[in-house]
Design a protein around this motif. Structure first.
Motif, PDB file in Angstrom:
ATOM      1  N   VAL A 159      28.299  47.676  42.237  1.00 12.11           N
ATOM      2  CA  VAL A 159      29.539  46.974  41.928  1.00 12.11           C
ATOM      3  C   VAL A 159      29.968  46.216  43.167  1.00 12.11           C
ATOM      4  CG1 VAL A 159      31.980  47.227  41.336  1.00 12.11           C
ATOM      5  CG2 VAL A 159      30.265  48.665  40.202  1.00 12.11           C
ATOM      6  N   ASP A 160      30.283  44.937  42.989  1.00  6.77           N
ATOM      7  CA  ASP A 160      30.823  44.114  44.066  1.00  6.77           C
ATOM      8  C   ASP A 160      32.298  43.843  43.758  1.00  6.77           C
ATOM      9  OD1 ASP A 160      31.538  42.298  45.985  1.00  6.77           O
ATOM     10  OD2 ASP A 160      30.291  40.662  45.204  1.00  6.77           O
ATOM     11  N   PRO A 161      33.219  44.625  44.333  1.00  4.60           N
ATOM     12  CA  PRO A 161      34.622  44.426  44.001  1.00  4.60           C
ATOM     13  C   PRO A 161      35.211  43.149  44.588  1.00  4.60           C
ATOM     14  CG  PRO A 161      34.404  46.123  45.675  1.00  4.60           C
ATOM     15  CD  PRO A 161      33.010  45.755  45.250  1.00  4.60           C
ATOM     16  N   ASP A 162      34.506  42.536  45.541  1.00  2.00           N
ATOM     17  CA  ASP A 162      35.007  41.289  46.115  1.00  2.00           C
ATOM     18  C   ASP A 162      34.697  40.104  45.223  1.00  2.00           C
ATOM     19  OD1 ASP A 162      35.957  42.528  48.528  1.00  2.00           O
ATOM     20  OD2 ASP A 162      33.865  42.709  49.141  1.00  2.00           O
ATOM     21  N   GLY A 163      33.686  40.243  44.352  1.00  3.69           N
ATOM     22  CA  GLY A 163      33.330  39.137  43.462  1.00  3.69           C
ATOM     23  C   GLY A 163      34.430  38.735  42.505  1.00  3.69           C
ATOM     24  N   PRO A 164      34.851  39.664  41.630  1.00  2.00           N
ATOM     25  CA  PRO A 164      34.121  40.913  41.353  1.00  2.00           C
ATOM     26  C   PRO A 164      32.914  40.654  40.457  1.00  2.00           C
ATOM     27  CG  PRO A 164      36.071  40.783  39.983  1.00  2.00           C
ATOM     28  CD  PRO A 164      36.105  39.562  40.846  1.00  2.00           C
ATOM     29  N   ALA A 165      31.957  41.546  40.543  1.00  2.28           N
ATOM     30  CA  ALA A 165      30.738  41.403  39.755  1.00  2.28           C
ATOM     31  C   ALA A 165      30.038  42.752  39.707  1.00  2.28           C
ATOM     32  CB  ALA A 165      29.815  40.349  40.362  1.00  2.28           C
ATOM     33  N   VAL A 166      29.115  42.876  38.761  1.00  6.47           N
ATOM     34  CA  VAL A 166      28.280  44.061  38.671  1.00  6.47           C
ATOM     35  C   VAL A 166      26.824  43.634  38.603  1.00  6.47           C
ATOM     36  CG1 VAL A 166      30.056  45.451  37.540  1.00  6.47           C
ATOM     37  CG2 VAL A 166      28.437  44.169  36.134  1.00  6.47           C
ATOM     38  N   LEU A 167      25.975  44.415  39.247  1.00  9.31           N
ATOM     39  CA  LEU A 167      24.539  44.230  39.151  1.00  9.31           C
ATOM     40  C   LEU A 167      24.021  45.272  38.186  1.00  9.31           C
ATOM     41  CD1 LEU A 167      21.888  42.907  40.171  1.00  9.31           C
ATOM     42  CD2 LEU A 167      21.817  44.703  41.930  1.00  9.31           C
ATOM     43  N   LEU A 168      23.461  44.819  37.075  1.00  7.68           N
ATOM     44  CA  LEU A 168      23.014  45.768  36.055  1.00  7.68           C
ATOM     45  C   LEU A 168      21.572  45.511  35.671  1.00  7.68           C
ATOM     46  CD1 LEU A 168      22.818  44.516  32.882  1.00  7.68           C
ATOM     47  CD2 LEU A 168      25.257  44.329  33.244  1.00  7.68           C
ATOM     48  N   GLU A 169      20.992  46.511  35.027  1.00  8.57           N
ATOM     49  CA  GLU A 169      19.624  46.426  34.532  1.00  8.57           C
ATOM     50  C   GLU A 169      19.609  46.891  33.093  1.00  8.57           C
ATOM     51  OE1 GLU A 169      15.107  47.983  35.670  1.00  8.57           O
ATOM     52  OE2 GLU A 169      16.860  48.777  36.707  1.00  8.57           O
ATOM     53  N   ASP A 170      19.039  46.056  32.213  1.00  5.45           N
ATOM     54  CA  ASP A 170      18.903  46.431  30.807  1.00  5.45           C
ATOM     55  C   ASP A 170      17.574  45.900  30.295  1.00  5.45           C
ATOM     56  OD1 ASP A 170      19.320  43.717  30.549  1.00  5.45           O
ATOM     57  OD2 ASP A 170      21.300  43.893  29.618  1.00  5.45           O
ATOM     58  N   GLY A 171      17.456  45.755  29.004  1.00  9.32           N
ATOM     59  CA  GLY A 171      16.196  45.294  28.432  1.00  9.32           C
ATOM     60  C   GLY A 171      15.779  43.914  28.896  1.00  9.32           C
ATOM     61  N   ALA A 172      16.735  43.134  29.362  1.00  8.03           N
ATOM     62  CA  ALA A 172      16.437  41.779  29.841  1.00  8.03           C
ATOM     63  C   ALA A 172      16.141  41.737  31.333  1.00  8.03           C
ATOM     64  CB  ALA A 172      17.609  40.856  29.526  1.00  8.03           C
ATOM     65  N   GLY A 173      16.089  42.893  31.974  1.00 10.85           N
ATOM     66  CA  GLY A 173      15.830  42.939  33.405  1.00 10.85           C
ATOM     67  C   GLY A 173      17.101  43.107  34.209  1.00 10.85           C
ATOM     68  N   ARG A 174      17.015  42.802  35.492  1.00 10.24           N
ATOM     69  CA  ARG A 174      18.176  42.910  36.374  1.00 10.24           C
ATOM     70  C   ARG A 174      18.912  41.582  36.411  1.00 10.24           C
ATOM     71  NH1 ARG A 174      18.308  46.775  41.521  1.00 10.24           N
ATOM     72  NH2 ARG A 174      17.131  48.539  40.699  1.00 10.24           N
ATOM     73  N   ARG A 175      20.247  41.671  36.424  1.00 12.98           N
ATOM     74  CA  ARG A 175      21.035  40.455  36.565  1.00 12.98           C
ATOM     75  C   ARG A 175      22.425  40.810  37.071  1.00 12.98           C
ATOM     76  NH1 ARG A 175      21.166  41.646  31.101  1.00 12.98           N
ATOM     77  NH2 ARG A 175      23.164  41.366  30.011  1.00 12.98           N
ATOM     78  N   ARG A 176      23.066  39.816  37.623  1.00 11.75           N
ATOM     79  CA  ARG A 176      24.412  39.950  38.162  1.00 11.75           C
ATOM     80  C   ARG A 176      25.386  39.306  37.188  1.00 11.75           C
ATOM     81  NH1 ARG A 176      26.939  40.244  43.371  1.00 11.75           N
ATOM     82  NH2 ARG A 176      28.843  38.967  43.505  1.00 11.75           N
ATOM     83  N   ILE A 177      26.439  40.033  36.845  1.00  9.54           N
ATOM     84  CA  ILE A 177      27.443  39.517  35.913  1.00  9.54           C
ATOM     85  C   ILE A 177      28.774  39.431  36.635  1.00  9.54           C
ATOM     86  CG2 ILE A 177      28.728  39.962  33.791  1.00  9.54           C
ATOM     87  CD1 ILE A 177      26.337  41.316  32.653  1.00  9.54           C
ATOM     88  N   ALA A 178      29.322  38.222  36.710  1.00 10.51           N
ATOM     89  CA  ALA A 178      30.659  38.037  37.271  1.00 10.51           C
ATOM     90  C   ALA A 178      31.697  38.413  36.222  1.00 10.51           C
ATOM     91  CB  ALA A 178      30.850  36.588  37.710  1.00 10.51           C
ATOM     92  N   CYS A 179      32.822  38.908  36.674  1.00 11.13           N
ATOM     93  CA  CYS A 179      33.860  39.335  35.750  1.00 11.13           C
ATOM     94  C   CYS A 179      35.226  39.186  36.423  1.00 11.13           C
ATOM     95  CB  CYS A 179      33.634  40.773  35.305  1.00 11.13           C
ATOM     96  SG  CYS A 179      33.460  41.940  36.673  1.00 11.13           S
ATOM     97  N   ARG A 180      36.262  39.573  35.715  1.00  9.19           N
ATOM     98  CA  ARG A 180      37.613  39.495  36.280  1.00  9.19           C
ATOM     99  C   ARG A 180      38.059  40.830  36.884  1.00  9.19           C
ATOM    100  NH1 ARG A 180      40.686  36.029  31.505  1.00  9.19           N
ATOM    101  NH2 ARG A 180      39.676  34.027  31.967  1.00  9.19           N
ATOM    102  N   ARG A 181      37.729  41.899  36.215  1.00  2.50           N
ATOM    103  CA  ARG A 181      38.097  43.235  36.683  1.00  2.50           C
ATOM    104  C   ARG A 181      36.934  44.186  36.410  1.00  2.50           C
ATOM    105  NH1 ARG A 181      42.535  41.012  38.803  1.00  2.50           N
ATOM    106  NH2 ARG A 181      43.765  39.951  37.214  1.00  2.50           N
ATOM    107  N   VAL A 182      36.886  45.270  37.191  1.00  3.55           N
ATOM    108  CA  VAL A 182      35.932  46.345  36.945  1.00  3.55           C
ATOM    109  C   VAL A 182      36.709  47.651  36.919  1.00  3.55           C
ATOM    110  CG1 VAL A 182      33.892  47.589  37.732  1.00  3.55           C
ATOM    111  CG2 VAL A 182      34.067  45.120  38.121  1.00  3.55           C
ATOM    112  N   LEU A 183      36.540  48.411  35.849  1.00  4.74           N
ATOM    113  CA  LEU A 183      37.126  49.742  35.752  1.00  4.74           C
ATOM    114  C   LEU A 183      35.986  50.758  35.735  1.00  4.74           C
ATOM    115  CD1 LEU A 183      39.974  49.283  33.101  1.00  4.74           C
ATOM    116  CD2 LEU A 183      40.074  49.026  35.580  1.00  4.74           C
ATOM    117  N   GLY A 184      35.985  51.634  36.729  1.00  5.89           N
ATOM    118  CA  GLY A 184      34.934  52.639  36.829  1.00  5.89           C
ATOM    119  C   GLY A 184      35.307  53.900  36.078  1.00  5.89           C
ATOM    120  N   CYS A 185      34.715  54.078  34.906  1.00  5.50           N
ATOM    121  CA  CYS A 185      34.893  55.292  34.098  1.00  5.50           C
ATOM    122  C   CYS A 185      33.547  55.993  33.991  1.00  5.50           C
ATOM    123  CB  CYS A 185      35.419  54.927  32.707  1.00  5.50           C
ATOM    124  SG  CYS A 185      36.951  53.973  32.684  1.00  5.50           S
TER     125      CYS A 185
END
Length: 459
Positions: free
Chosen positions: A143-169
């Protein structure tokens, strides 16, 4: 009050919630109708398809804090239909006696529900909420809270997703919390020297309206009633150290011998106890505390990600639900994400530390019934005080389960009551327990005034 986004320069991914457990699903349902699209990222497969892995326990408990959240989401009736009311706990003591303690003095129940069944219901409700999307099999690596963004891996491979907020649950091993730790937060992630093994027990041998437990000091067996009529059992023993502990047993046969010696009644009632002890793994209990839950206006932790606690008070999920409601309340009252997150963190950290402490203390109380005469006397005196001053002295379990009083306030009041009981016993001796109502009233007034305890309602 609607919070203004004003998100120039940020990604258009909306709010990302990491974790599709009960707290994550509830967070998505609260936030999407108010603040726009929410994407929930869950590393595991969808449990409704049979591909998910069951969590650490079979049952969870719902009390007043959790029910308020479900009521506000319009889910109270649906959840109530899959729950079972439990009115108290029954201690089956080593001397063969038993004792029932009601959860509340007016016989209000807490409610037992199977974790997986509740989670599936909440996932269905979240996906039916406009603006919520749940992506399973999406592992967040960073998780990059300065972006904010998340680096995730799923069936499509690894990618970075920019977003507005991140809630860690995302639980006790939170990736979102790791991002805060990397930026200077201090977290204490601790494995308790206590492990547990789940045991499925049949119905018909215990009162199904009561939670049952067998304390030995060294080990504890607890049985929680299920709507099916069966019981979800948990064996708790030290992970390491002298016998009895999991480190001292070598294979299922030795563990069976230990179980039969400590818990003969459950051992006789569970026909396949030998097989279950031999094949089911012992799970560890991880606790988490963290001195920072937020980063700017972009990241917040909720639930076990910031306060994983021992399960013995049954408040982990209820506390997590209360986190979500508190966050939304602060958003609506401040109209600003940065201010709201600061207010959320400030209001919740002390309460989370308090309920974590109370949860561990509750295990100690259950596993170790009073042994010496003074401890027995103190317990009896507390009972007299609860009966004689019902509005002033409230059992701490009752305060936690049936009110929304802050956990920290409950703990402070309970400690004041401890001081009062000690003061009464020191001044009057054990005879105070059998004093007349008038005499006890006078004694409490005198002791409370001397100890400066009279103005506070104790729990």
């Amino acid at each position: 009050m609607r919070v203004s986004e004003n998100e120039h320069g940020r990604g258009d991914g909306g709010i990302v919630v990491i974790g599709a457990g009960p707290v994550g699903a509830v967070a998505a349902m609260y936030l999407a109708p108010r603040y726009g699209p929410v994407t929930v990222l869950e590393r595991r497969a969808d449990p409704r398809s049979g591909g998910g892995r069951r969590g650490r326990s079979i049952t969870v408990m719902l009390s007043a804090r959790g029910w308020r959240v479900l009521r506000e989401l319009g889910l109270e009736e649906a959840v109530r239909a899959i729950c079972l009311p439990i009115h108290g706990r029954c201690a089956h003591l080593p001397d063969g006696s038993s004792h029932v303690t009601p959860y509340s003095r007016d016989r209000q129940p807490i409610w037992s529900v199977e974790r997986d069944r509740l989670n599936r219901l909440l996932l269905d409700a979240a996906e039916a909420t406009d603006g919520v999307r749940i992506d399973f099999g999406a592992r967040v690596h960073e998780v990059d809270p300065d972006g904010p963004a998340v680096l995730l891996e799923d069936g499509a491979g690894r990618r970075r997703i920019a977003c507005r907020r991140v809630l860690g649950c995302d639980g006790a091993h939170s990736v979102a919390r790791a991002a805060l730790v990397a930026r200077g937060a201090r977290a204490n992630v601790r494995r308790l020297d206590l492990a547990h093994q789940e045991i499925c027990a049949p119905g018909g041998w215990l009162d199904p309206s009561t939670m049952h437990y067998w304390p030995t000091g060294d080990a504890l067996f607890a049985a929680f009633p299920l709507p099916s009529g069966e019981f979800a059992g948990s064996l708790f023993m030290r992970h390491d150290g002298p016998a009895p502990s999991y480190a001292t047993v070598e294979g299922g046969r030795d563990l069976l011998r230990v179980f039969r010696a400590h818990f003969p009644e459950p051992a006789a009632a569970v026909p396949d106890i030998a097989e279950q002890l031999a094949t089911k793994d012992a799970a560890t209990i991880t606790t988490v505390s963290c001195d920072r839950w937020i980063h700017g206006d972009a990241l917040a932790l909720l639930g076990d990600a910031c306060h994983a606690m021992p399960p013995f008070m049954g408040h982990g999920m209820n506390c997590g639900f209360e986190d979500v409601r508190t966050l939304v309340d602060r958003l609506e009252s401040t109209g600003d994400w940065a201010s709201a997150l600061v207010a959320y963190e400030k209001s919740r950290i002390e309460d989370a530390e308090a309920i974590s402490y109370l949860s561990f203390e509750h295990y100690h109380t259950m596993a170790n019934p009073p042994q010496d005469e003074r401890a027995h006397t103190a317990t009896r005196l507390r009972g007299r005080l609860y009966d004689l001053f019902p509005d002033r002295f409230v059992p701490r379990y009752e305060s936690c389960a049936f009110t929304e009083e802050g956990y920290a306030s409950v703990l402070r009041d309970d400690r004041r009551l401890d001081d009062l009981v000690d003061a009464l016993l020191s001044r009057y001796g054990a005879e105070i327990v059998s004093a007349s109502d008038t005499g006890l009233h006078a004694a409490v007034s005198g002791a409370a005034g001397t100890a400066n305890l009279g103005e506070s309602r104790c729990s």
